[in-house]
Design a protein around this motif. Structure first.
Motif, PDB file in Angstrom:
ATOM      1  N   LYS A   3       0.868  -1.215   0.040  1.00 53.24           N
ATOM      2  CA  LYS A   3       0.058   0.044   0.016  1.00 53.24           C
ATOM      3  C   LYS A   3       0.902   1.281   0.049  1.00 53.24           C
ATOM      4  CE  LYS A   3      -3.770   2.057   2.406  1.00 53.24           C
ATOM      5  NZ  LYS A   3      -5.046   2.102   3.193  1.00 53.24           N
ATOM      6  N   THR A   6       2.113   1.918  -3.655  1.00 52.92           N
ATOM      7  CA  THR A   6       1.192   2.078  -4.179  1.00 52.92           C
ATOM      8  C   THR A   6       0.891   3.763  -3.928  1.00 52.92           C
ATOM      9  OG1 THR A   6       0.085   0.023  -4.468  1.00 52.92           O
ATOM     10  CG2 THR A   6      -1.242   1.873  -5.033  1.00 52.92           C
ATOM     11  N   MET A   7       0.875   4.180  -2.927  1.00 56.56           N
ATOM     12  CA  MET A   7       0.613   5.522  -2.465  1.00 56.56           C
ATOM     13  C   MET A   7       1.851   6.400  -3.057  1.00 56.56           C
ATOM     14  SD  MET A   7      -0.921   5.324   1.403  1.00 56.56           S
ATOM     15  CE  MET A   7      -0.573   6.946   1.384  1.00 56.56           C
ATOM     16  N   ARG A   9       3.815   5.669  -5.764  1.00 58.45           N
ATOM     17  CA  ARG A   9       3.547   5.979  -7.268  1.00 58.45           C
ATOM     18  C   ARG A   9       2.525   6.882  -7.490  1.00 58.45           C
ATOM     19  NH1 ARG A   9       4.010  -0.041  -7.271  1.00 58.45           N
ATOM     20  NH2 ARG A   9       5.959  -0.607  -7.379  1.00 58.45           N
ATOM     21  N   GLN A  10       1.557   6.912  -6.860  1.00 54.43           N
ATOM     22  CA  GLN A  10       0.248   7.772  -7.200  1.00 54.43           C
ATOM     23  C   GLN A  10       0.766   9.182  -6.951  1.00 54.43           C
ATOM     24  OE1 GLN A  10      -2.885   6.413  -4.596  1.00 54.43           O
ATOM     25  NE2 GLN A  10      -3.720   4.919  -6.071  1.00 54.43           N
ATOM     26  N   PHE A  11       1.660   9.425  -5.770  1.00 54.91           N
ATOM     27  CA  PHE A  11       2.047  10.731  -5.402  1.00 54.91           C
ATOM     28  C   PHE A  11       2.970  11.306  -6.458  1.00 54.91           C
ATOM     29  CE2 PHE A  11       5.079  13.498  -3.309  1.00 54.91           C
ATOM     30  CZ  PHE A  11       4.220  14.406  -2.859  1.00 54.91           C
ATOM     31  N   ARG A  12       3.943  10.294  -7.130  1.00 54.30           N
ATOM     32  CA  ARG A  12       4.714  10.623  -8.081  1.00 54.30           C
ATOM     33  C   ARG A  12       4.252  10.938  -9.370  1.00 54.30           C
ATOM     34  NH1 ARG A  12       8.163   5.528  -9.818  1.00 54.30           N
ATOM     35  NH2 ARG A  12       6.016   5.418 -10.968  1.00 54.30           N
ATOM     36  N   ASP A  13       3.298  10.353  -9.641  1.00 54.71           N
ATOM     37  CA  ASP A  13       2.452  10.428 -11.053  1.00 54.71           C
ATOM     38  C   ASP A  13       1.555  11.528 -11.064  1.00 54.71           C
ATOM     39  OD1 ASP A  13       4.030   8.248 -11.900  1.00 54.71           O
ATOM     40  OD2 ASP A  13       2.537   6.818 -11.695  1.00 54.71           O
ATOM     41  N   ASP A  14       1.196  12.117 -10.054  1.00 59.63           N
ATOM     42  CA  ASP A  14       0.155  13.140  -9.731  1.00 59.63           C
ATOM     43  C   ASP A  14       0.608  14.315 -10.444  1.00 59.63           C
ATOM     44  OD1 ASP A  14      -2.005  14.741  -9.312  1.00 59.63           O
ATOM     45  OD2 ASP A  14      -1.773  14.715  -7.318  1.00 59.63           O
TER      46      ASP A  14
END
Length: 72
Positions: A3, A6-7, A9-14
């Motif tokens: 988790k 995943t968080m 990666r989401q932060f990096r891609d935002d």
């Protein structure tokens, strides 16, 4: 742990924050250009009015106050 990855990666891609900064810089540049254009045009108009006032005062023999926009 998965988790957290995943968080991360989401932060990096935002990219919402980056887009907002880019738009803010663009708005600042446009506002600065608009202010400079307004000041330049204002100075040009003021100079033209002063020249007109000076010429009218010289030809007509009257007094003219270009700053106040009055004459006799």
């Amino acid at each position: 742990m998965k988790k957290l990855m995943t968080m991360t990666r989401q932060f990096r891609d935002d990219e919402n924050g980056a887009a907002m900064v880019e738009y803010s810089i663009l708005v600042g540049i446009i506002a600065g250009a608009a202010i400079l254009a307004i000041l330049a045009i204002g100075g040009w108009v003021s100079g033209r009015f002063t020249g007109l006032c000076t010429n009218l005062a010289r030809v007509a023999g009257t007094t003219c106050n270009a700053a106040a926009g009055t004459g006799t």
